[in-house]
Structure formats: C-alpha cells, structure tokens
Design a protein around this motif. Structure first.
Motif, mmCIF file in Angstrom:
data_model
loop_
_atom_site.group_PDB
_atom_site.id
_atom_site.type_symbol
_atom_site.label_atom_id
_atom_site.label_comp_id
_atom_site.label_asym_id
_atom_site.label_seq_id
_atom_site.Cartn_x
_atom_site.Cartn_y
_atom_site.Cartn_z
ATOM 1 N N SER A 142 -89.214 59.130 -101.219
ATOM 2 C CA SER A 142 -88.035 58.337 -100.821
ATOM 3 C C SER A 142 -86.961 59.221 -100.215
ATOM 4 O O SER A 142 -86.288 58.827 -99.246
ATOM 5 N N LYS A 143 -86.773 60.428 -100.746
ATOM 6 C CA LYS A 143 -85.772 61.335 -100.191
ATOM 7 C C LYS A 143 -86.176 61.829 -98.799
ATOM 8 O O LYS A 143 -85.333 61.937 -97.895
ATOM 9 N N ILE A 144 -87.465 62.123 -98.627
ATOM 10 C CA ILE A 144 -87.937 62.544 -97.301
ATOM 11 C C ILE A 144 -87.843 61.391 -96.316
ATOM 12 O O ILE A 144 -87.456 61.578 -95.143
ATOM 13 N N ALA A 145 -88.170 60.189 -96.753
ATOM 14 C CA ALA A 145 -88.095 59.023 -95.870
ATOM 15 C C ALA A 145 -86.660 58.760 -95.419
ATOM 16 O O ALA A 145 -86.436 58.274 -94.300
ATOM 17 N N ALA A 183 -93.416 61.452 -93.196
ATOM 18 C CA ALA A 183 -92.789 61.554 -94.513
ATOM 19 C C ALA A 183 -93.831 61.771 -95.601
ATOM 20 O O ALA A 183 -93.626 62.555 -96.540
ATOM 21 N N LEU A 184 -94.978 61.089 -95.473
ATOM 22 C CA LEU A 184 -96.045 61.262 -96.442
ATOM 23 C C LEU A 184 -96.558 62.700 -96.429
ATOM 24 O O LEU A 184 -96.731 63.332 -97.482
ATOM 25 N N GLY A 185 -96.805 63.230 -95.236
ATOM 26 C CA GLY A 185 -97.320 64.590 -95.122
ATOM 27 C C GLY A 185 -96.344 65.625 -95.650
ATOM 28 O O GLY A 185 -96.741 66.584 -96.331
ATOM 29 N N ILE A 186 -95.061 65.454 -95.366
ATOM 30 C CA ILE A 186 -94.061 66.408 -95.862
ATOM 31 C C ILE A 186 -93.997 66.353 -97.389
ATOM 32 O O ILE A 186 -93.883 67.396 -98.058
ATOM 33 N N SER A 187 -94.081 65.161 -97.962
ATOM 34 C CA SER A 187 -94.074 65.039 -99.418
ATOM 35 C C SER A 187 -95.268 65.759 -100.039
ATOM 36 O O SER A 187 -95.134 66.470 -101.051
ATOM 37 N N MET A 229 -93.326 62.160 -107.505
ATOM 38 C CA MET A 229 -93.714 62.145 -106.092
ATOM 39 C C MET A 229 -93.124 60.949 -105.352
ATOM 40 O O MET A 229 -92.785 61.045 -104.163
ATOM 41 N N GLY A 230 -93.009 59.810 -106.005
ATOM 42 C CA GLY A 230 -92.378 58.660 -105.353
ATOM 43 C C GLY A 230 -90.929 58.945 -105.000
ATOM 44 O O GLY A 230 -90.454 58.563 -103.920
#
Length: 468
Positions: free
Chosen positions: A197-200, A209-213, A192-193
């Motif tokens: 990072s990829k979404i961020a 970014a947190l919500g999409i992850s 998940m980390g």
C-alpha cells in the motif's frame, strides 16, 4: 584443571588472527563472548543460526500475503497463481536426496550454506524482477531458483545446530529455530500488504508496485545471506581454536534401501503427504477465501491466515516436549488429523468465526509435526534414516506441487466450497492409513510407534544390556 590448562594453551597459540601473540598475553583466556567453548559465544552463534532461515521463510509465502494484488496486477487466474508454489516444490523432489550429499562431500557445510543462501537471495530478486517487468515466466523461474536453495538451506541450518549444540541443548535449539521460521512467515503475512500500500501510494497500483514490494522482501534474504557469511567465519574460527572437525549432515542416502522399507513406513509417508497438502496450499489461497466468505478486510484476512504460523511458533517446542514425555505417537497423530479435519469442516460448512478453526489448525499442525517425523526413526534402522527422511521429503514436495496445481484449477472452476471438500477428502484419505497403522502396531507389536515413553525407555535399556 587439566582441561582448563589445555584450553588455555590452545587459546594462547591460536587466539590471534595474525598468528602473533595477542596484546593481552598468550596465557590469558579469551573473553566469554569470543570463546567458542563458552555458552555466551554459542548463544551469539545461535542468533545467527536462527536468522539464517528467516529470509527464506519470510519470502516463501510472499505470494500468499499478496494474493489479491498478484491476481489483479498480473491478470492471473488461481491455477497460474498456484504455479508459484509448485515451482518451489519441483526441484526439491530431487534435492531432498542430494542436498545432504552436496553439503557433506562437495561444498562442505560452510561453503554449502553460503551457496544455498545465495540461491534463495538470487531467486527472490529474479521473482521480484519478473513482477516489475510483468513477465510471469520469469517469476516462475525465480521461484524455481528460490526452491533450489530453500530446502537445502534448512538442512544446513540443522547441521550447524547439531555441530554446535549436540547434547541436552539440541531439542531447545531446534525448537527456537522452528519458532524463528514461523516468525518469518508470520511477519511476512502481516506486513507485506502494508508495504504494498505504501509503494502503491508512490508509484500507483500495478505490477510495478508489486515488483518493488517483492524486491523489498528480498532484503530479508540478503540479511540471511550475511548471517551465512558470519556463521562460516565463526565456525572456521571455532574449528581452528578447538581443533574440531567440520560439521556433517549425517545423511547417508542409498536408494537401494527403499526396497527394504517396512509397511508401517509407507503408511507414515501417506500420512505425511495427505496431511501437508491440506495445510500449505490452503494457506496459499486463504486470503481471498476469508475476504469473500467472511467479508474480512485484506488486513484481517492476512491476520487470520497467519494464525497457523503464530500458534506454531510457541506451541511446537511445548508439544514436542509433551510427545517426548508421553510417547504414544500414533495416538497424537490421529488426534492431530481429526482436529485438522474438524477445522476444515468448520471453514467449509459453517460461518463461525474463522479464528476458531484456524487456531485449531495451528495447534494440530504443530502436534502432527512433533509426533509424525520422529516415528521414522522407530521403524527403520539408523543406517537407513537418511534415505527414509529424504524419501519422505521428496514425496511431500511432489504432493505439494501436484496439489497446488489441482487446488488452483478446482478454485477457478468450482469455487471455495468444493476446494474445502477436496482438502477434507485429502485428510480422510490419510486418516484411514493411520488407523491401519494403529491396528498393526497394537496387534502385532512390531515397533515402538504407539508405546509409552516409559516402555520405550525400558526396552532401550534392555537392548543396551543385551548388546553389552
């Protein structure tokens, strides 16, 4: 031959989904992969059973895997962060008593599994949506919905296993299911980390970014929901072909039985609560602990935090076999408790490599689960087992909810050292009841709890002879 002819007749009558004779001829047997009575078909069913709970276990610890990001992106303190675990546990204080009833009497195992897996999926989507729109109350509500489905889905998974593998294969199946559950938690902790990072990199850091992850993590719940649909179809088909009944949980819940519980059972409840509250809340807060105390990178912190689940996956079946062969459950429980206390003291008072302490924690966690939960069946009659296990799970979830809130508050005000001392105190508090339990068993010899496997087998054989 008679059994083969009977099965061939059934397959000839029922083998076609349309009701018409199949093209291969009514008298020819089904291929092994399509025959519910054959091992190959049951292996296929087992694969879907194992993945049924994968999404639930994957997403349960998604807050722990993204602890740093959740605290920073949502501007939370640790007490509010731990509410995400408390809200999962609150509904299960009650549902532990009624989950089996709903599966047996209201929905049936097939529809019930679909409904509970849908709760898990919807709960994770709501949780992720709350992060996207930066509404923490919506995230809490999502975890509540997620919790409604999570524990009951585990009951449904076990019921499917008993229905399909009752007999010599059942222990292996339970071990494989537990291993797959721990695999889900492990993959979540370590991936998940990287996903965040990829979404961020695409949308920038922050609650979006947190919500999409978290929404990407919901894909695993959707996959488990699809497994529930496939299992329902396969179970219905097997019921039609083999003329068997739909599976039941076997849980008979009578709250009036509580007044008849023996003293040793209440000691088991205390041990259960005192132990697990020192495991799951610590894992939920572990990532930042390893970053701050041992100067680990976030990836290293997530890896060492997941070692408990990594070890538990292969160790649980092995340790379960060992406990079955040796007996002496209370001795194994004490060994697990002392080992866990040692691991927490190492984390609290030393700077030794935390991989050592976390590995000990993983072994002791698996050992206690293998030794403690079967003890309930030794101290209560069979007709009270459903009530006893339901009460045990209810107290466990109540303890987890309260300790999660307390651990967050302690960390915000006192720091990690005091929090570790608190966890050590929780363990010590239930170590002494276990010693009392040993004393009671060894002096009064009132149950099988601390007898060897050979003595238990002898007593069971004598009881069976007396019954005859």
């Amino acid at each position: 031959m008679a059994d083969y002819e009977e099965r061939r007749r059934l397959q000839g009558d029922e083998g076609s989904f349309s009701g018409r004779p199949a093209a291969r001829g009514a008298g020819r047997p089904l291929p092994a992969i399509c025959d519910p009575s054959r091992l190959l078909h049951r292996v296929v069913v087992l694969a879907f059973m194992c993945f049924l709970g994968f999404g639930s276990y994957f997403c349960y610890d998604s807050p722990a895997a993204l602890q740093t990001q959740v605290l920073q992106d949502l501007n939370l303190n640790t007490a509010k962060f731990m509410q995400l675990y408390a809200w999962y546990s609150w509904p299960n204080v009650v549902l532990c008593f009624f989950g089996g009833f709903l599966l047996d009497r209201v929905f049936g195992i097939r529809l019930g599994t679909i409904i509970f897996s849908l709760f898990v999926c919807v709960g994770q989507v709501i949780f992720a949506t709350g992060a996207i729109v930066n509404r923490f109350w919506l995230m809490e509500f999502g975890r509540l919905v997620f919790g409604i489905g999570g524990e009951s889905l585990a009951v449904a998974q076990n019921t499917y296993a008993v229905n399909w593998f009752k007999g010599k294969e059942l222990n292996l199946v339970f071990g494989l299911q537990l291993s797959m559950a721990r695999l889900g938690s492990t993959v979540n902790m370590n991936i998940m980390g990287w996903v965040y990072s990829k979404i961020a990199d695409l949308v920038g850091t922050g609650h979006t970014a947190l919500g999409i992850s978290l929404m990407i993590a919901a894909v695993t719940c959707l996959f488990s929901f699809m497994c529930a649909l496939v299992l329902a179809f396969l179970d219905k088909r097997a019921e039609r072909i083999l003329h068997k009944e739909q599976g039941k949980t076997g849980e008979v819940i009578k709250l009036t039985d509580v007044k008849d519980f023996p003293f040793s059972l209440w000691l088991i409840f205390i041990i259960c609560v005192g132990y697990y509250v020192a495991i799951f809340p610590f894992i939920g807060l572990g990532q930042v602990f390893f970053i701050e105390k041992f100067n680990f990178s976030p990836a290293e912190a997530r890896a060492v935090n997941s070692i408990v689940y990594i070890i538990s996956a292969p160790a649980s079946p092995v340790l379960g076999f060992m406990v079955d062969k040796t007996g002496r459950n209370v001795v194994w429980v004490i060994i697990a408790v002392v080992t866990t206390l040692t691991a927490h003291m190492m984390l609290a008072f030393t700077f030794w490599n935390p991989w050592i302490a976390m590995s000990l924690l993983g072994i002791s966690y698996s050992l206690l689960a293998c030794a403690l939960w079967p003890m309930v069946a030794f101290v209560v009659p069979e007709h009270q087992l459903g009530t006893a296990y339901g009460f045990m799970q209810s107290i466990q979830n109540l303890g987890l909810a309260l300790i999660a809130i307390a651990a967050g508050a302690i960390l915000d005000t006192r720091g990690y050292l005091v929090l570790e001392v608190f966890f050590c105190a929780c363990i010590c508090r239930q170590y002494f009841p276990s010693v009392l339990c040993v004393y009671r068993i060894l002096v009064f010899q009132t149950s099988y709890l601390n007898q060897s496997a050979a003595v238990r087998a002898k007593l069971q054989k004598e009881a069976a002879s007396d019954a005859e």
